[in-house]
Design a protein around this motif. Structure first.
Motif, mmCIF file in Angstrom:
data_model
loop_
_atom_site.group_PDB
_atom_site.id
_atom_site.type_symbol
_atom_site.label_atom_id
_atom_site.label_comp_id
_atom_site.label_asym_id
_atom_site.label_seq_id
_atom_site.Cartn_x
_atom_site.Cartn_y
_atom_site.Cartn_z
ATOM 1 N N VAL A 376 2.078 18.985 -7.436
ATOM 2 C CA VAL A 376 1.698 19.247 -6.045
ATOM 3 C C VAL A 376 2.108 18.104 -5.110
ATOM 4 N N LEU A 377 1.771 16.865 -5.497
ATOM 5 C CA LEU A 377 2.070 15.705 -4.645
ATOM 6 C C LEU A 377 2.600 14.555 -5.502
ATOM 7 N N GLY A 378 3.355 13.681 -4.883
ATOM 8 C CA GLY A 378 3.788 12.446 -5.553
ATOM 9 C C GLY A 378 3.301 11.271 -4.722
ATOM 10 N N VAL A 379 2.157 10.723 -5.116
ATOM 11 C CA VAL A 379 1.558 9.634 -4.341
ATOM 12 C C VAL A 379 2.218 8.328 -4.781
ATOM 13 N N THR A 380 2.938 7.695 -3.860
ATOM 14 C CA THR A 380 3.781 6.562 -4.236
ATOM 15 C C THR A 380 3.307 5.288 -3.554
ATOM 16 N N GLY A 381 2.993 4.299 -4.365
ATOM 17 C CA GLY A 381 2.517 3.022 -3.840
ATOM 18 C C GLY A 381 3.555 1.937 -4.065
ATOM 19 N N THR A 382 3.557 0.943 -3.170
ATOM 20 C CA THR A 382 4.442 -0.212 -3.366
ATOM 21 C C THR A 382 3.592 -1.481 -3.424
ATOM 22 N N GLY A 383 4.161 -2.529 -3.982
ATOM 23 C CA GLY A 383 3.432 -3.797 -4.067
ATOM 24 C C GLY A 383 4.344 -4.891 -4.584
ATOM 25 N N ASP A 384 3.928 -6.140 -4.373
ATOM 26 C CA ASP A 384 4.763 -7.255 -4.810
ATOM 27 C C ASP A 384 4.875 -7.322 -6.327
ATOM 28 N N THR A 385 3.854 -6.821 -7.002
ATOM 29 C CA THR A 385 3.921 -6.741 -8.463
ATOM 30 C C THR A 385 3.686 -5.289 -8.868
ATOM 31 N N LEU A 386 4.016 -4.986 -10.116
ATOM 32 C CA LEU A 386 3.774 -3.626 -10.609
ATOM 33 C C LEU A 386 2.283 -3.301 -10.531
ATOM 34 N N GLN A 387 1.442 -4.291 -10.881
ATOM 35 C CA GLN A 387 -0.007 -4.064 -10.833
ATOM 36 C C GLN A 387 -0.456 -3.715 -9.409
ATOM 37 N N ASP A 388 0.075 -4.422 -8.409
ATOM 38 C CA ASP A 388 -0.285 -4.123 -7.009
ATOM 39 C C ASP A 388 0.158 -2.708 -6.632
ATOM 40 N N ALA A 389 1.355 -2.358 -7.061
ATOM 41 C CA ALA A 389 1.877 -1.026 -6.721
ATOM 42 C C ALA A 389 1.015 0.063 -7.365
ATOM 43 N N ALA A 393 -1.109 2.841 -5.323
ATOM 44 C CA ALA A 393 -0.906 4.277 -5.550
ATOM 45 C C ALA A 393 -2.237 4.949 -5.898
ATOM 46 N N TYR A 394 -2.963 4.381 -6.862
ATOM 47 C CA TYR A 394 -4.217 5.031 -7.278
ATOM 48 C C TYR A 394 -5.293 4.944 -6.191
ATOM 49 N N GLY A 395 -5.252 3.872 -5.361
ATOM 50 C CA GLY A 395 -6.191 3.780 -4.237
ATOM 51 C C GLY A 395 -6.012 4.977 -3.310
ATOM 52 N N ARG A 396 -4.767 5.364 -3.111
ATOM 53 C CA ARG A 396 -4.472 6.514 -2.240
ATOM 54 C C ARG A 396 -4.818 7.833 -2.948
#
Ligand code: AMP
Ligand code: GLY
Length: 419
Positions: A376-389, A393-396
């Motif tokens: 249905v959706l692709g919620v995509t997060g970015t961040g300085d590290t993989l953990q931040d990203a 993403a999961y916060g959203r």
């Protein structure tokens, strides 16, 4: 220049999102698009004649997302009418549309891949599966929306997969032949390049999560999430894949009289430090496209034009943001089998500098966004590290809801484990 993006998934939303950021691009149309894309045109991806008519009227450049119209020869038809289109021809798309063709191509050109045998006779295939000295993967020859590959743990499982494909004909004409392939256990990654038929430039590396459940449990899907870049492919391995797989494929195709233009996607298994091709796709990956587009710094339209025109070598290599990006696919519970539709999605109206929600199986009805597909959706997060990203993403993801919302909770974790 106006652009027509063909397809309706998260990949196409991400391609359109990136293309619309270019100062060289005017309107980006989507055919048929989804609830998140703008300028939707009510033409399905397989309606090639109607797409030709639209592209001729608007004089736009066409970018094809999914494999089905490519395998049906959409590029050949557009080219015949003098229309500008990005992607491989039908012959070139055989790398994806026939796994038998692709395996034989790799074998005769020395491209590293798992050992295999091809059968069209169920009895002979079963005989082989009974006595095979290694664990098997059973693959239907043709396009099966990611469902035609069965990774087996016993000869009994291999036999039932053979029966499903060759006897029950569960995949119709896509299953007239099967490949019985040696199972390779290793780390999987996606290596995608853009080619103009002679030169190929790498896109950023990524890793998909194909299984439906956390910890890679359950059946294969189209992909439940992806992150980029991936530590599975370090610089040295990237060089090896680029030379021994991507460039060898492009030059061997050319030698055989086929010019491959478009995105070339190699699904790679890394075992004992060596890369093996599990599959080729003649297009961008979905969901890999979403994190890759979020990280792309260069103007995509320049590379698309150069692929079509055969002038890639005149451009610099593609540049990428240092940040990581993670796409978590939100699906409707039941996918990849049957799932409910037409449920209203809440929590979409939020702007965020470190996440973006790409739509896939959604449609817009009177200002409401309803579910209309499995992914249905692709919620995509970015961040300085993989953990931040991952956190972004999961916060959203938490803010978005509908009754049968489902997602994996471990997208990107394999990448963290590599560090
Ligand atoms: P394919 O569509 O051929 O990439 O297959 C789908 C998935 O099945 C791959 O992403 C792998 O996870 C798995 N797979 C395919 N071929 C093999 C193989 N030879 N060994 C182990 N796993 C495989
Ligand atoms: N994510 C796998 C594919 O696009 O085939």
């Amino acid at each position: 220049m106006d652009i027509l993006v063909v397809g309706s998934g998260g990949r196409e939303h991400a391609l359109g999102w990136k293309l619309s950021q270019s100062t060289k691009v005017g309107t980006v149309y989507h055919a048929p698009g989804n609830g998140g894309t703008k300028n939707n045109v009510p033409i399905e991806a397989h309606e090639i004649e109607k797409l030709i008519q639209f592209a001729s009227e608007k004089k736009c450049l066409t970018v094809v997302g999914p494999e089905v119209p490519l395998a049906a020869g959409i590029v050949d038809e557009f080219v015949k009418r003098g229309l500008e289109i990005f992607g491989p021809t039908r012959d070139a798309a055989q790398l994806e549309s026939s796994k038998v063709w692709a395996k034989n191509f790799m074998k005769r050109n020395g491209i590293p891949t798992a050992r295999f045998e091809i059968f069209d006779d169920a009895k002979k295939a079963i005989e082989y599966a009974r006595s095979a000295a290694w664990p098997l993967v059973v693959k239907a020859d043709g396009l099966a929306a990611g469902k035609g590959v069965i990774v087996c743990n016993s000869s009994q499982e291999a036999i039932s997969a053979i029966n499903k494909i060759l006897v029950e004909k569960s995949f119709g004409s896509a299953g007239l032949k099967v490949i019985l392939e040696e199972r390779i256990d290793g780390a999987e990654a996606s290596y995608i390049a853009i080619s103009d038929g002679t030169v190929a430039y790498p896109m950023a590396t990524s890793q998909d999560h194909k299984r439906i459940g956390d910890g890679d449990a359950g059946p294969n899907t189209g992909g439940m999430g992806a992150y980029s870049p991936t530590g599975v492919i370090d610089d040295k391995l990237a060089e090896e894949i680029q030379k021994d797989i991507i460039e060898k494929t492009i030059s061997s195709m050319k030698k055989e009289g086929i010019v491959f233009k478009g995105f070339l996607y190699a699904g790679i298994m890394v075992k004992d430090g060596r890369p093996y091709v599990l599959e080729f796709n003649a297009r961008m990956g979905d969901p890999e496209c979403q994190p890759i587009m979020m990280r792309m710094e260069s103007d995509l339209v320049d590379y698309i034009k150069a692929s079509i025109g055969g002038t890639l070598a005149s451009l610099p290599k593609i540049s990428w943001k240092k940040q990581s990006a993670v796409c978590v696919v939100l699906a409707s519970r039941g996918y990849p089998d049957s799932f409910p539709k037409d449920e209203e999605i809440c929590g979409l109206d939020m702007d965020s500098p470190n996440s973006y929600v790409f739509h896939a199986g959604t449609r817009l009805v009177d200002g409401r966004v309803l579910t209309s597909g499995g992914r249905v959706l692709g919620v995509t997060g970015t961040g300085d590290t993989l953990q931040d990203a991952i956190s972004n993403a999961y916060g959203r993801v938490e803010k978005i809801s509908w009754p049968s919302k489902y997602c994996r909770n471990d997208i990107g974790r394999k990448g963290l484990d590599l560090d």
